[in-house]
Design a protein around this motif. Structure first.
Motif, PDB file in Angstrom:
ATOM      1  N   VAL A   8     -10.588   0.432   3.868  1.00  0.00           N
ATOM      2  CA  VAL A   8      -9.651  -0.588   4.344  1.00  0.00           C
ATOM      3  C   VAL A   8      -9.289  -1.532   3.208  1.00  0.00           C
ATOM      4  O   VAL A   8     -10.117  -2.339   2.791  1.00  0.00           O
ATOM      5  CB  VAL A   8     -10.256  -1.408   5.504  1.00  0.00           C
ATOM      6  N   PRO A   9      -8.078  -1.466   2.659  1.00  0.00           N
ATOM      7  CA  PRO A   9      -7.648  -2.468   1.687  1.00  0.00           C
ATOM      8  C   PRO A   9      -7.267  -3.747   2.423  1.00  0.00           C
ATOM      9  O   PRO A   9      -6.625  -3.688   3.482  1.00  0.00           O
ATOM     10  CB  PRO A   9      -6.434  -1.815   1.016  1.00  0.00           C
ATOM     11  N   ALA A  10      -7.657  -4.901   1.889  1.00  0.00           N
ATOM     12  CA  ALA A  10      -7.401  -6.167   2.587  1.00  0.00           C
ATOM     13  C   ALA A  10      -7.111  -7.263   1.566  1.00  0.00           C
ATOM     14  O   ALA A  10      -8.019  -7.731   0.880  1.00  0.00           O
ATOM     15  CB  ALA A  10      -8.596  -6.551   3.451  1.00  0.00           C
ATOM     16  N   GLU A  15      -8.039 -13.112   9.325  1.00  0.00           N
ATOM     17  CA  GLU A  15      -8.049 -12.978  10.782  1.00  0.00           C
ATOM     18  C   GLU A  15      -7.715 -11.558  11.219  1.00  0.00           C
ATOM     19  O   GLU A  15      -8.358 -11.007  12.110  1.00  0.00           O
ATOM     20  CB  GLU A  15      -7.059 -13.972  11.402  1.00  0.00           C
ATOM     21  N   ARG A  16      -6.719 -10.967  10.596  1.00  0.00           N
ATOM     22  CA  ARG A  16      -6.332  -9.609  10.973  1.00  0.00           C
ATOM     23  C   ARG A  16      -7.446  -8.611  10.626  1.00  0.00           C
ATOM     24  O   ARG A  16      -7.672  -7.645  11.352  1.00  0.00           O
ATOM     25  CB  ARG A  16      -5.027  -9.222  10.301  1.00  0.00           C
ATOM     26  N   LEU A  17      -8.128  -8.824   9.504  1.00  0.00           N
ATOM     27  CA  LEU A  17      -9.203  -7.922   9.102  1.00  0.00           C
ATOM     28  C   LEU A  17     -10.315  -7.913  10.137  1.00  0.00           C
ATOM     29  O   LEU A  17     -10.875  -6.852  10.446  1.00  0.00           O
ATOM     30  CB  LEU A  17      -9.758  -8.344   7.735  1.00  0.00           C
ATOM     31  N   THR A  85      -7.034   3.070   6.831  1.00  0.00           N
ATOM     32  CA  THR A  85      -6.264   2.210   7.696  1.00  0.00           C
ATOM     33  C   THR A  85      -6.081   0.884   6.981  1.00  0.00           C
ATOM     34  O   THR A  85      -6.630   0.673   5.895  1.00  0.00           O
ATOM     35  CB  THR A  85      -6.926   2.038   9.076  1.00  0.00           C
ATOM     36  N   ASP A  86      -5.294  -0.016   7.572  1.00  0.00           N
ATOM     37  CA  ASP A  86      -4.991  -1.283   6.919  1.00  0.00           C
ATOM     38  C   ASP A  86      -5.616  -2.440   7.676  1.00  0.00           C
ATOM     39  O   ASP A  86      -6.031  -2.303   8.836  1.00  0.00           O
ATOM     40  CB  ASP A  86      -3.476  -1.482   6.824  1.00  0.00           C
ATOM     41  N   ALA A  87      -5.633  -3.598   7.018  1.00  0.00           N
ATOM     42  CA  ALA A  87      -6.293  -4.768   7.587  1.00  0.00           C
ATOM     43  C   ALA A  87      -5.458  -5.482   8.645  1.00  0.00           C
ATOM     44  O   ALA A  87      -5.878  -6.527   9.139  1.00  0.00           O
ATOM     45  CB  ALA A  87      -6.656  -5.745   6.465  1.00  0.00           C
ATOM     46  N   ASP A  88      -4.289  -4.944   8.975  1.00  0.00           N
ATOM     47  CA  ASP A  88      -3.505  -5.510  10.073  1.00  0.00           C
ATOM     48  C   ASP A  88      -3.316  -4.479  11.180  1.00  0.00           C
ATOM     49  O   ASP A  88      -2.352  -4.522  11.935  1.00  0.00           O
ATOM     50  CB  ASP A  88      -2.143  -5.996   9.571  1.00  0.00           C
ATOM     51  N   GLY A 149      -0.094   5.300   5.645  1.00  0.00           N
ATOM     52  CA  GLY A 149      -1.322   4.822   5.011  1.00  0.00           C
ATOM     53  C   GLY A 149      -2.309   4.179   5.957  1.00  0.00           C
ATOM     54  O   GLY A 149      -3.516   4.176   5.682  1.00  0.00           O
ATOM     55  N   CYS A 150      -1.834   3.640   7.088  1.00  0.00           N
ATOM     56  CA  CYS A 150      -2.761   2.983   8.013  1.00  0.00           C
ATOM     57  C   CYS A 150      -3.266   3.913   9.102  1.00  0.00           C
ATOM     58  O   CYS A 150      -4.028   3.487   9.978  1.00  0.00           O
ATOM     59  CB  CYS A 150      -2.107   1.753   8.632  1.00  0.00           C
ATOM     60  N   ASN A 151      -2.863   5.182   9.057  1.00  0.00           N
ATOM     61  CA  ASN A 151      -3.348   6.145  10.049  1.00  0.00           C
ATOM     62  C   ASN A 151      -3.378   7.536   9.436  1.00  0.00           C
ATOM     63  O   ASN A 151      -2.609   8.408   9.814  1.00  0.00           O
ATOM     64  CB  ASN A 151      -2.460   6.139  11.297  1.00  0.00           C
ATOM     65  N   CYS A 152      -4.275   7.718   8.490  1.00  0.00           N
ATOM     66  CA  CYS A 152      -4.359   9.038   7.865  1.00  0.00           C
ATOM     67  C   CYS A 152      -5.796   9.345   7.449  1.00  0.00           C
ATOM     68  O   CYS A 152      -6.637   8.457   7.340  1.00  0.00           O
ATOM     69  CB  CYS A 152      -3.423   9.139   6.659  1.00  0.00           C
TER      70      CYS A 152
END
Length: 234
Positions: A8-10, A15-17, A85-88, A149-152
């Motif tokens: 997870v890149p953040a 808050e989103r993380l 996935t991503d931090a949001d 990138g947020c779902n792979c």
């Protein structure tokens, strides 16, 4: 494939993380699951370190974009299956398990799924369905494979074979990786495995502006000499 790592890149995503990590803590998975966060910003780093689901926290000292952060996370990860996935973004409880099931087929090297907006606004729901689901359903069968990138997820051996994410790309790094993975095996689109992600960019920049930016990016990406996978666009 019993071990999986989520990277997870953040970047300044406190808050989103926390919401993302909460969703990862709720995964229904019978193997070994590792969560690696690559973060920048003191508050974001603190949130990552304090959350009980996090196994490793790395400082994103270069702050060179998501491709670099994801590669850094993979270097520290230990799983045979790499998920991103991503931090949001909020992933469903069976997210890891649904990705993993595809790798029972030896030829599968990557999996991607659709995106849904976290907001319930009808406008965003309809446009996400069109641009982050139906677009994939139409483009993947003709060879234009685009794992978001947020779902792979990627089989580690294939990720290493293609050299990971291209850190020279300011965006479309996930599309680039997907197309290079096609040289190693099959990349699957699983429309039954969506994630919910923020629509803030769509609200701030507008769907038309984003569409034009990506369209220009696709054209530039396909120019000879600019892309290692430009043959996919012929």
């Amino acid at each position: 494939m019993n071990s999986a790592s989520v990277v997870v890149p953040a970047r300044e995503e406190t808050e989103r993380l926390e919401r993302t990590l909460d969703s990862l803590a709720g995964q229904v998975f019978d193997g070994e699951l590792e969560v690696v966060v690559v973060a920048s910003g003191s508050a974001t780093l603190a949130a990552a370190r304090e959350h009980p689901v996090t196994d490793r926290v790395l400082v994103d000292e270069r702050e060179n974009g998501p491709a670099t952060a994801r590669n850094q996370g993979v270097e520290a990860a230990t799983g045979e299956l790499l998920l991103f996935t991503d931090a949001d973004t909020v992933v469903p409880p069976a997210w890891v398990r649904r990705h993993r099931r595809h790798y029972a087929t030896p030829s599968v090297v990557g999996v991607g799924g659709p995106l849904r907006p976290i907001t319930d606004a009808i406008r965003h729901r309809l446009l996400f369905r069109l641009l982050s689901d139906w677009w994939y359903r139409l483009s993947w069968p003709v060879g234009f494979v685009q794992q978001p990138g947020c779902n792979c997820s990627v089989r580690r051996s294939a990720f290493e074979a293609v050299g990971g994410f291209d850190e020279s790309l300011p965006f479309l790094e996930d599309t680039d990786l997907s197309l290079r993975l096609c040289e190693e095996g099959t990349v699957v689109y699983d429309r039954t495995c969506p994630v919910a992600t923020s629509a803030r960019r769509q609200r701030e920049e507008g769907y038309i502006s984003l569409f034009l930016a990506y369209f220009r990016g696709y054209l530039e990406y396909a120019i000879p000499g600019r892309s290692p996978t430009r043959a996919h666009f012929r």
